[in-house]
Enzyme design. Structure first.
Site, PDB file in Angstrom:
ATOM      1  N   PRO A   2       0.759  -1.254   0.000  1.00 55.64           N
ATOM      2  CG  PRO A   2      -0.903  -1.546   1.578  1.00 55.64           C
ATOM      3  CD  PRO A   2       0.418  -2.061   1.172  1.00 55.64           C
ATOM      4  NE  ARG A 112       6.862  -8.231   6.287  1.00 53.45           N
ATOM      5  CZ  ARG A 112       7.790  -7.519   5.668  1.00 53.45           C
ATOM      6  NH1 ARG A 112       7.661  -7.255   4.386  1.00 53.45           N
ATOM      7  NH2 ARG A 112       8.826  -7.081   6.312  1.00 53.45           N
ATOM      8  NE  ARG A 250      12.625   0.156   1.531  1.00 58.86           N
ATOM      9  CZ  ARG A 250      11.356   0.519   1.515  1.00 58.86           C
ATOM     10  NH1 ARG A 250      11.002   1.711   1.936  1.00 58.86           N
ATOM     11  NH2 ARG A 250      10.420  -0.307   1.097  1.00 58.86           N
TER      12      ARG A 250
END
Length: 262
Positions: A2, A112, A250
């Site tokens: 999301p 998660r 990332r």
DNA sequence: AGTACCACCTGACGGC
DNA sequence: TGCCGTCAGGTGGTAC
């Protein structure tokens, strides 16, 4: 999953399913997803009320309750909503289940458990407290330029910084930089006026397009990176292999041809 | 201010 | 088939 487009799709889903019905039951199945509000607090606040409207800010979804108060949903990396009738098919990930008086249920699901469920009296107060920047789709170009001023880090980190602007995560920042032809490690203070404008335009275009596609990368038009966001896949524009690097922790994917290092 | 690293959780995937 | 390390689209804290 999301990011802004996904949460916008959840918002529309909730609008189409869960509004204006009396809440009979509230079952919180895992307290790990709670923010500051307690389980009892959530239950007491929701029971007997109705969801009246929704508001999205960045990756947060606010759901207004009849008689004051808002439910706040953040989906972490694996959260989503599910509206269903009767028995639950796979309740493993149902963290919060809200039952309406029409026999339907709305579940907040998360594998998660990295998301958060909370309450607030006022979304604007919540946004201030969390120090969230303006929603990425509500920015105009002037405001966007203001945000870039005085920044020295990489452009990808800035796009993903929720305090700078809210809504973009790892994958949509990759897509936006790909469409804008900007290398993810480009220092913000080296971007030309032209590239800033290009970046802003592509940010809007990518987000609008993703929402139109229900935030499903497979539905995106040709020429988008996301369906090919893997090392070695051919660039949808020039066929050069997509490369993978780390940008502030990332994994970033980009095309070295279309997005040359600055 | 910016980055690097760890932690929170669980599941999927590749290598052996 | 099974075990193990690594990684995953988010965020927060700490240390440099």
């Amino acid at each position: 999953m999301p990011e802004l487009p996904d949460v916008e799709v959840f918002k529309r889903y909730l609008n189409a399913t869960g509004l204006h019905q009396k809440i009979d039951q509230v079952e919180l199945r895992d307290k790990k997803v709670l923010g500051k509000a307690s389980a009892g607090n959530i239950s007491n606040t929701l029971k007997g009320r109705q969801f009246e409207s929704t508001r999205r800010h960045g990756k947060h979804l606010f759901v207004e309750l009849s008689d004051d108060g808002w439910l706040v949903l953040h989906f972490g990396m694996t959260g989503f909503l599910q509206y269903f009738k009767g028995e639950e098919e796979d309740p493993r990930y149902h963290m919060l289940v809200i039952s309406f008086d029409n026999g339907y249920h709305l579940a907040y699901c998360s594998r998660r458990k990295l998301g958060t469920i909370d309450l607030t009296d006022n979304p604007d107060t919540f946004i201030d407290q969390e120090r969230l920047g303006p929603d990425a789709l509500e920015l105009n170009f002037d405001r966007f330029e203001q945000l870039l001023k005085g920044r020295r880090g990489s452009i990808k980190s800035l796009l993903m910084n929720q305090q700078a602007m809210a809504g973009l995560g790892n994958i949509y920042s990759d897509e936006i930089l790909f469409q804008a032809g900007i290398h993810p490690k480009t220092a913000v203070d080296t971007l030309t006026d032209e590239l800033r404008q290009q970046l802003f335009d592509k940010m809007r275009e990518v987000l609008d397009t993703a929402i139109d596609c229900k935030a499903d990368p497979e539905n995106l038009p040709p020429g988008y990176l996301l369906p090919r966001r893997h090392e070695g896949e051919p660039c949808p524009h020039c066929d050069r292999p997509i490369e993978q690097i780390k940008v502030s922790g990332r994994t970033a994917y980009y095309c070295p041809g279309k997005q040359p290092q600055g």
